[in-house]
Design a protein around this motif. Sequence first.
Motif, PDB file in Angstrom:
ATOM      1  N   LYS A  31      81.540  10.350  78.102  1.00 46.54           N
ATOM      2  CA  LYS A  31      81.423  11.109  76.863  1.00 46.54           C
ATOM      3  C   LYS A  31      81.461  10.143  75.690  1.00 46.54           C
ATOM      4  O   LYS A  31      82.403   9.380  75.528  1.00 46.54           O
ATOM      5  CB  LYS A  31      82.544  12.130  76.744  1.00 46.54           C
ATOM      6  N   ALA A  32      80.409  10.176  74.893  1.00 51.31           N
ATOM      7  CA  ALA A  32      80.353   9.369  73.682  1.00 51.31           C
ATOM      8  C   ALA A  32      80.808  10.254  72.521  1.00 51.31           C
ATOM      9  O   ALA A  32      81.288  11.364  72.732  1.00 51.31           O
ATOM     10  CB  ALA A  32      78.934   8.853  73.463  1.00 51.31           C
ATOM     11  N   THR A  33      80.633   9.807  71.315  1.00 48.94           N
ATOM     12  CA  THR A  33      81.096  10.562  70.162  1.00 48.94           C
ATOM     13  C   THR A  33      80.458  11.946  70.080  1.00 48.94           C
ATOM     14  O   THR A  33      81.159  12.942  69.990  1.00 48.94           O
ATOM     15  CB  THR A  33      80.783   9.783  68.860  1.00 48.94           C
ATOM     16  N   MET A  37      76.452  10.315  77.993  1.00 49.31           N
ATOM     17  CA  MET A  37      75.496   9.362  78.548  1.00 49.31           C
ATOM     18  C   MET A  37      75.653   9.357  80.059  1.00 49.31           C
ATOM     19  O   MET A  37      76.756   9.443  80.569  1.00 49.31           O
ATOM     20  CB  MET A  37      75.744   7.966  77.977  1.00 49.31           C
ATOM     21  N   TYR A  38      74.527   9.264  80.762  1.00 49.03           N
ATOM     22  CA  TYR A  38      74.542   9.314  82.222  1.00 49.03           C
ATOM     23  C   TYR A  38      74.076   8.000  82.810  1.00 49.03           C
ATOM     24  O   TYR A  38      73.185   7.345  82.277  1.00 49.03           O
ATOM     25  CB  TYR A  38      73.622  10.435  82.714  1.00 49.03           C
ATOM     26  N   TYR A  39      74.686   7.625  83.945  1.00 49.26           N
ATOM     27  CA  TYR A  39      74.357   6.390  84.644  1.00 49.26           C
ATOM     28  C   TYR A  39      74.165   6.695  86.118  1.00 49.26           C
ATOM     29  O   TYR A  39      74.844   7.561  86.673  1.00 49.26           O
ATOM     30  CB  TYR A  39      75.490   5.369  84.479  1.00 49.26           C
ATOM     31  N   CYS A  40      73.264   5.971  86.775  1.00 47.96           N
ATOM     32  CA  CYS A  40      73.002   6.213  88.198  1.00 47.96           C
ATOM     33  C   CYS A  40      74.123   5.662  89.074  1.00 47.96           C
ATOM     34  O   CYS A  40      74.255   6.036  90.223  1.00 47.96           O
ATOM     35  CB  CYS A  40      71.653   5.640  88.610  1.00 47.96           C
ATOM     36  N   GLY A  41      74.940   4.787  88.523  1.00 45.84           N
ATOM     37  CA  GLY A  41      76.051   4.227  89.292  1.00 45.84           C
ATOM     38  C   GLY A  41      76.892   3.301  88.435  1.00 45.84           C
ATOM     39  O   GLY A  41      76.605   3.074  87.257  1.00 45.84           O
ATOM     40  N   LEU A  42      77.918   2.766  89.042  1.00 49.10           N
ATOM     41  CA  LEU A  42      78.830   1.900  88.294  1.00 49.10           C
ATOM     42  C   LEU A  42      78.179   0.584  87.875  1.00 49.10           C
ATOM     43  O   LEU A  42      78.557   0.007  86.853  1.00 49.10           O
ATOM     44  CB  LEU A  42      80.085   1.622  89.128  1.00 49.10           C
ATOM     45  N   ASP A  43      77.201   0.109  88.634  1.00 46.68           N
ATOM     46  CA  ASP A  43      76.518  -1.140  88.255  1.00 46.68           C
ATOM     47  C   ASP A  43      75.830  -0.996  86.905  1.00 46.68           C
ATOM     48  O   ASP A  43      75.961  -1.856  86.035  1.00 46.68           O
ATOM     49  CB  ASP A  43      75.499  -1.559  89.317  1.00 46.68           C
TER      50      ASP A  43
END
Length: 56
Positions: A31-33, A37-43
């Motif tokens: 969660k940004a301000t 934002m979504y990411y496909c993985g921790l990398d």
Amino acid sequence: MIEQKKIVEPEKIACEVCFKEIPISEAKSVKATDYIMYYCGLDCYDKWKKQEKESK
């Protein structure tokens, strides 16, 4: 007559770093301000975090 079920494609979202489309249910989110934002993985999340620190 046999009732057929419709196959529903999962909702997809693009990774913030590599833009790979992934099912939203599998995405890692931060969660940004004002948005998430979504990411496909921790990398990819780590790459984004490193880029953020370097830009400051």
